[in-house]
Write a protein that holds these residues in place. Structure first.
Motif, mmCIF file in Angstrom:
data_model
loop_
_atom_site.group_PDB
_atom_site.id
_atom_site.type_symbol
_atom_site.label_atom_id
_atom_site.label_comp_id
_atom_site.label_asym_id
_atom_site.label_seq_id
_atom_site.Cartn_x
_atom_site.Cartn_y
_atom_site.Cartn_z
ATOM 1 N N THR A 69 0.942 -1.146 0.066
ATOM 2 C CA THR A 69 0.103 0.131 -0.009
ATOM 3 C C THR A 69 0.908 1.199 -0.079
ATOM 4 O OG1 THR A 69 -1.922 -1.118 1.170
ATOM 5 C CG2 THR A 69 -1.809 1.241 1.295
ATOM 6 N N CYS A 70 2.055 1.287 0.614
ATOM 7 C CA CYS A 70 2.780 2.365 0.822
ATOM 8 C C CYS A 70 3.543 2.536 -0.653
ATOM 9 C CB CYS A 70 3.996 2.239 1.793
ATOM 10 S SG CYS A 70 4.741 0.611 1.643
ATOM 11 N N VAL A 71 3.997 1.491 -1.239
ATOM 12 C CA VAL A 71 4.665 1.545 -2.626
ATOM 13 C C VAL A 71 3.509 2.280 -3.258
ATOM 14 C CG1 VAL A 71 5.441 0.503 -4.619
ATOM 15 C CG2 VAL A 71 5.841 -0.488 -2.306
ATOM 16 N N ARG A 72 2.562 1.953 -3.583
ATOM 17 C CA ARG A 72 1.256 2.544 -4.613
ATOM 18 C C ARG A 72 1.020 4.023 -4.077
ATOM 19 N NH1 ARG A 72 -0.335 -2.493 -4.261
ATOM 20 N NH2 ARG A 72 -1.906 -2.303 -2.335
ATOM 21 N N ALA A 73 1.320 4.059 -2.817
ATOM 22 C CA ALA A 73 1.057 5.758 -2.301
ATOM 23 C C ALA A 73 2.037 6.694 -2.505
ATOM 24 C CB ALA A 73 0.795 5.733 -0.868
ATOM 25 N N THR A 89 11.942 11.962 -1.243
ATOM 26 C CA THR A 89 11.876 13.300 -0.666
ATOM 27 C C THR A 89 11.238 13.765 0.633
ATOM 28 O OG1 THR A 89 9.482 13.827 -1.536
ATOM 29 C CG2 THR A 89 11.280 14.015 -3.163
ATOM 30 N N GLY A 90 10.832 12.568 1.267
ATOM 31 C CA GLY A 90 10.417 12.519 2.568
ATOM 32 C C GLY A 90 9.246 13.266 2.851
ATOM 33 N N CYS A 91 8.138 13.225 1.883
ATOM 34 C CA CYS A 91 6.973 13.698 1.766
ATOM 35 C C CYS A 91 5.961 13.108 2.729
ATOM 36 C CB CYS A 91 6.252 13.958 0.514
ATOM 37 S SG CYS A 91 5.646 12.216 -0.166
ATOM 38 N N GLY A 92 6.099 11.766 3.089
ATOM 39 C CA GLY A 92 5.410 11.276 4.127
ATOM 40 C C GLY A 92 4.063 10.844 3.501
ATOM 41 N N ALA A 93 4.066 10.662 2.269
ATOM 42 C CA ALA A 93 2.959 9.687 1.782
ATOM 43 C C ALA A 93 2.460 8.529 2.176
ATOM 44 C CB ALA A 93 2.766 10.143 0.129
ATOM 45 N N CYS A 94 3.870 7.836 2.292
ATOM 46 C CA CYS A 94 3.795 6.346 2.719
ATOM 47 C C CYS A 94 3.338 6.299 4.352
ATOM 48 C CB CYS A 94 5.227 5.801 2.369
ATOM 49 S SG CYS A 94 6.505 6.554 2.977
ATOM 50 N N VAL A 95 3.882 7.209 4.951
ATOM 51 C CA VAL A 95 3.608 7.234 6.622
ATOM 52 C C VAL A 95 2.195 7.254 6.668
ATOM 53 C CG1 VAL A 95 4.004 8.428 8.561
ATOM 54 C CG2 VAL A 95 5.678 8.236 7.004
ATOM 55 N N ARG A 96 1.156 8.203 5.819
ATOM 56 C CA ARG A 96 0.073 8.171 6.056
ATOM 57 C C ARG A 96 -0.743 6.952 5.520
ATOM 58 N NH1 ARG A 96 1.581 13.363 4.761
ATOM 59 N NH2 ARG A 96 1.247 13.136 2.417
ATOM 60 N N ALA A 97 -0.070 6.406 4.392
ATOM 61 C CA ALA A 97 -0.890 5.125 3.796
ATOM 62 C C ALA A 97 -0.725 4.032 4.702
ATOM 63 C CB ALA A 97 -0.201 4.771 2.618
ATOM 64 N N CYS A 98 0.426 3.911 5.553
ATOM 65 C CA CYS A 98 0.571 2.505 6.227
ATOM 66 C C CYS A 98 -0.393 2.439 7.291
ATOM 67 C CB CYS A 98 1.851 2.423 6.902
ATOM 68 S SG CYS A 98 2.186 0.896 7.660
#
Lengths: 442, 293
Positions: free
Chosen positions: B147-151, B173-182
């Motif tokens: 899910t993080c990979v797709r986010a 870039t450290g945008c944090g999209a994966c952090v929110r997706a996990c």
């Protein structure tokens, strides 16, 4: 000619009930350890009132109800509390549960009192007894029964339906119950009719259970207010809204409750529990569970104490066969796959199903081909493929507008889908995400 | 015949003139003063609308900066260069920001962690977590469904062959999209100049962790021992140690020595010489390569 009592949509999965249909209910011995989850119902979880090390007796309240839409939990064996901790729950996440070590004596907190005549009891007293007995709907959804039986005044109820359809394939628990304890079921129904002052009671039974239809019809011959209604064999005939439509022709509005159309639906198991709670003050500590499937050596209908682990019951039924592969709590259509057999039976567990390797094999999910078979079979008149697609691409508000929340998760769409899309799984995921956003918004 | 054409021209022309005058007047009366700085700020932003700053997109962030809702260095993707540019437009000084990088705080790959069951449902970690908290033995560990990979909006993640996702730090870039997706809070952001992080989020007791994962943190608190770990760089939060990167003063070697005693090797060491995306010219090529494959 027959009047067809049914609803639009639905499917005809193989019934597969012959394994356990004719087997009488057997009592499973109480295991060494009982695990009682505090959330076995819809609503606020119960609050534990015992601590580790406390001695308890059968039927003792070990967790009190927390608010109106909540029910207490009772010890289902006598012994010592060994833990109050998080345990895996058959509905998914880990939840707080109380573990009791059985001392083998099965001492009851109070002696079973003599059966009281229900005529002498007032409505409030009966409702109180139902709440204290911790009764939640035993068809699966486990909504607290006393809440259902106290509708708001602006929604008068004029029909009580008893759900003996048992449309879920493989399961025969309700069927056996209707054959073996019809009097108690009818008594429970009369108690509920008395509480609400209802004059009409209908017991809906699918036509594939002719012996149950005959037994119940025989018992209610002299009761004018109750009648038995044979229903067409179709899945999901036993779903609340579909049963109301089939039996009365009324349609529950979108997002509404059965009481909006003056109906109440109860499972036959609930009626039995109500009868026992009101007449002898017996708390809900046991239920009937069908243990079946190709992965079980000796399929059986079992009467088990709530909190008995699946493993213990399966051992009682001869253990797993060599090719057992998938464990499901409930039936094949609506049941929930389990990751471990250490989970306990809760008030809404109607069956334990073990599939063999061949049955558990799932074909790879393919893209939707737009054949609309899911639309044809959806008993709620939804468009499952569109809802699932919106959830897949995280457009939850659009899925919501297409009726995401109205889905009853019957599984007809996933069953019929030629592309083997996991439609119900997507919808459950969508509901979980939607609930999360709702909680955040508050 | 002629008259009808002329009348049509006059009517339409007149209408056009009338509306033109009306619009001209309206534009004067209802004019909204727009800060010219908004457009200039937006022009220097990366323009990828990732949402890492908290605003819905880059234009929202630009407006927010001008209104004072966001700090000038609030764009983690742009890093120090963008912060300096935005500060110049706004006429202030930007504080130095440390660029962040996403790390996977779970080392439960197929070698280390055990599974309880086989998962057959849809390929999404949130969906897998609905069923008995996932098929993995550890109920805190990575479910490995990507899910993080797709986010990730920068294509900086892929699924590794051992069941765990991999962050390509040159692209992150450290945008944090994966952090929110996990769903399990396994993806975390740490400063790019730090080389040590805890590769476990399990809050179970040591014995339970051991039974499902060889690399899981058992909460022995050896790493947080003040004798070997100065400055309280690592403290215990319940059963898990927490690294306080701000307290890492002298050298990174201190931290590496402190975690060297970990009996389960739960800490992960990463290379800190990987350049940040803006310095990495091949980044674009890598993206095209990966999309092609």
């Amino acid at each position: 000619m027959f009047k067809t009592n049914s609803f639009r949509g639905g499917t005809h999965p193989p019934e597969d009930k012959s394994r356990t249909e004719h087997l009488p209910i057997e009592n499973v011995p109480i295991p060494e350890k009982i695990l009682i989850p505090l959330q076995q119902h819809i609503g606020a979880p119960a609050e534990p009132v015992v601590e580790k090390g406390a001695g308890v007796k059968t039927g003792q309240v070990i967790a009190k109800s927390n608010g109106f839409i909540s029910i207490p939990a009772h010890a289902t064996c006598s012994g010592t509390v060994t833990a109050v901790d998080l345990f895996t729950h058959p509905l998914g996440n880990r939840m707080l549960a109380i573990e009791i070590e059985n001392d083998g004596k099965d001492e009851w907190e109070q002696k079973q009192s003599r059966a009281l005549s229900i005529r002498s009891l007032k409505k409030d007293e009966m409702l109180k007894r139902i709440q204290e007995a911790g009764i939640a709907g035993m068809g699966g959804a486990a909504f607290p029964t006393h809440v259902k039986l106290s509708p708001p005044e602006d929604k008068p109820v004029d029909i009580i339906l008893l759900n003996g359809a048992e449309c879920e394939p493989c399961l025969t628990a309700d069927h056996r119950l209707m054959l073996e304890q019809p009097d108690l079921i009818i008594q429970g129904m009369r108690i509920m009719m008395k509480i609400l002052g209802v004059k009409t009671g209908i017991i809906g039974i699918e036509r594939n259970k002719p012996d149950a239809i005959d037994t119940i019809t025989e018992r209610v011959r002299k009761v004018k207010s109750i009648r038995v209604l044979p229903l067409k064999v179709k899945y999901p005939q036993g779903a609340e809204k579909q049963l109301i439509k089939a039996a009365t022709g009324r349609e529950v509005p979108c997002g509404g409750l059965p009481m909006d159309v003056g109906c109440l639906v109860h499972n036959v198991g609930t009626a039995l529990a109500v009868a026992e709670a009101v007449s002898v003050k017996k708390p809900l500590i046991e239920r009937i569970v069908t243990v079946t499937g190709n992965g079980i050596a000796k399929p059986k209908n079992c009467r088990v104490r709530i909190g008995t682990s699946f493993r213990h019951i399966i051992e009682f039924c001869g253990g797993y066969t060599a090719n057992a592969s998938k464990l499901i709590s409930g039936g094949p259509m609506m049941g929930i796959a389990q990751v471990t057999d250490a989970v306990p039976v809760i008030k809404g567990t109607s069956g334990i199903l073990v599939l063999d390797r061949k049955q558990a094999f799932l074909r790879k999910e393919n893209p939707c081909i737009g054949c609309a078979r899911c639309v044809d079979v959806c008993p709620m008149n939804l468009v499952p493929n569109r809802i699932a697609a919106f959830v897949e691409y995280q457009k939850i508000d659009k899925a919501r507008r297409l009726g995401l929340i109205d889905c009853i998760e019957c599984g007809s769409c996933s069953y019929i889908c030629p592309a083997k899309r996991n439609l119900v799984h997507y919808i459950k995921l969508g509901k979980a995400v939607w609930n999360k956003t709702q909680k955040k918004a508050q | 015949m002629d008259f009808s054409i002329v009348s049509a021209m006059m009517v339409l022309g007149g209408l056009g003139l009338l509306f033109g005058v009306g619009l001209a007047i309206a534009s004067k009366i209802f004019a909204v003063a727009k800060d010219p700085r908004v457009e200039r700020v937006e022009a220097v932003l990366p323009g990828i609308n990732c949402g890492a700053c908290g605003a819905p997109g880059c234009s929202g962030f630009a407006e927010g900066v001008v209104n004072g809702e966001y700090p000038v260095n609030g764009c983690p993707v742009g890093g120090a260069d963008v912060a300096r540019e935005v500060a110049r437009i706004m006429g202030t000084e930007a504080e130095d920001t440390v660029p962040l990088v996403a790390v996977i705080c779970c080392r439960g790959d197929i070698d280390n962690a055990t599974d309880r069951a086989v998962y057959q449902g849809i390929e999404d970690c949130h969906a897998a977590a609905l069923i008995g908290e996932g098929a993995k033995g550890c109920v805190y560990g990575c479910l490995g469904l990507g899910t993080c990979v797709r986010a990730c909006p920068f294509n900086a993640m892929t699924m590794g062959d051992k069941g765990l996702p991999v962050v390509h730090e040159a692209l992150c870039t450290g945008c944090g999209a994966c952090v929110r997706a996990c769903p399990r809070h396994i993806m975390q952001l740490i400063p790019r100049n730090q080389g040590v992080y805890l590769g476990c989020v399990s809050r179970d007791f040591g014995k339970a962790v051991k039974s499902v994962c060889k690399a899981g943190c058992i909460g022995c608190s050896l790493c947080a021992n003040p004798k070997t770990t100065p400055n309280e760089m690592i403290t215990m939060d319940g059963k898990l140690p927490v690294i306080h990167y701000k307290r890492v003063k002298n050298s990174l070697k201190d931290l590496e020595n402190a975690v060297a005693k970990c009996p389960t090797r739960s800490f992960a060491i990463r290379r800190i010489d990987v350049p940040a995306p803006e310095e990495h010219e091949e980044a674009a090529d890598v993206i095209t390569d990966r999309r092609g494959s």
